[in-house]
Design a protein around this motif. Sequence first.
Motif, PDB file in Angstrom:
ATOM      1  N   ASP A  58       0.833  -1.208   0.000  1.00 38.89           N
ATOM      2  CA  ASP A  58       0.000   0.000   0.000  1.00 38.89           C
ATOM      3  C   ASP A  58       0.864   1.253   0.000  1.00 38.89           C
ATOM      4  OD1 ASP A  58      -2.472   1.527   0.237  1.00 38.89           O
ATOM      5  OD2 ASP A  58      -1.855   1.890   2.313  1.00 38.89           O
ATOM      6  N   SER A  60       3.874   1.538  -1.123  1.00 37.04           N
ATOM      7  CA  SER A  60       4.564   1.639  -2.416  1.00 37.04           C
ATOM      8  C   SER A  60       3.632   2.124  -3.521  1.00 37.04           C
ATOM      9  CB  SER A  60       5.138   0.285  -2.810  1.00 37.04           C
ATOM     10  OG  SER A  60       6.064  -0.142  -1.855  1.00 37.04           O
ATOM     11  N   VAL A  61       2.417   1.575  -3.576  1.00 40.37           N
ATOM     12  CA  VAL A  61       1.478   1.951  -4.632  1.00 40.37           C
ATOM     13  C   VAL A  61       0.947   3.368  -4.405  1.00 40.37           C
ATOM     14  CG1 VAL A  61      -0.764   1.391  -5.661  1.00 40.37           C
ATOM     15  CG2 VAL A  61       0.860  -0.418  -5.163  1.00 40.37           C
ATOM     16  N   LYS A  62       0.728   3.723  -3.146  1.00 41.38           N
ATOM     17  CA  LYS A  62       0.165   5.036  -2.833  1.00 41.38           C
ATOM     18  C   LYS A  62       1.083   6.173  -3.267  1.00 41.38           C
ATOM     19  CE  LYS A  62      -2.183   5.245   0.959  1.00 41.38           C
ATOM     20  NZ  LYS A  62      -2.561   5.345   2.382  1.00 41.38           N
ATOM     21  N   GLY A  77      -4.741   1.440  -9.949  1.00 39.45           N
ATOM     22  CA  GLY A  77      -3.883   1.373  -8.768  1.00 39.45           C
ATOM     23  C   GLY A  77      -4.375   0.342  -7.773  1.00 39.45           C
ATOM     24  N   VAL A  80      -3.430  -3.078  -9.119  1.00 37.48           N
ATOM     25  CA  VAL A  80      -1.999  -3.325  -8.903  1.00 37.48           C
ATOM     26  C   VAL A  80      -1.752  -3.673  -7.438  1.00 37.48           C
ATOM     27  CG1 VAL A  80       0.278  -2.206  -8.841  1.00 37.48           C
ATOM     28  CG2 VAL A  80      -1.202  -1.940 -10.833  1.00 37.48           C
ATOM     29  N   PHE A  81      -2.409  -2.967  -6.529  1.00 36.67           N
ATOM     30  CA  PHE A  81      -2.258  -3.218  -5.089  1.00 36.67           C
ATOM     31  C   PHE A  81      -2.699  -4.638  -4.727  1.00 36.67           C
ATOM     32  CE2 PHE A  81      -4.688  -3.188  -1.064  1.00 36.67           C
ATOM     33  CZ  PHE A  81      -3.624  -3.134  -0.186  1.00 36.67           C
TER      34      PHE A  81
END
Length: 101
Positions: A58, A60-62, A77, A80-81
């Motif tokens: 979370d 990293s994706v955020k 997103g 991907v998460f």
Amino acid sequence: MMSQRSGTLSYQVFAAGFSLAVFLLFYVGCDLYGWRIGVLCTFGANALAAYVLHMMVDHSVKSFMPRDAPEWYMWGGRAVFIGATYLLVRSLELRAIYLKL
């Protein structure tokens, strides 16, 4: 009036009843009929690892998600998460690495 923020009695009764109904659906489907959903089995078998990994994924994706992102970008997103978390937990499952308390 139902409010989660103020913790009204009507909200708590509704939330308890709703969670019991969802639990009943899973009980009937999984325990009585033997249904299995692969994603839920993977996350359930290594729930502690999934919990720890989802916080890292979370974060990293955020960092790639702007606050004013369009809807399609937000759903991408989220995909991907969930996909990255699943792949990491699945790789632990394939190696027979389980975190337990």
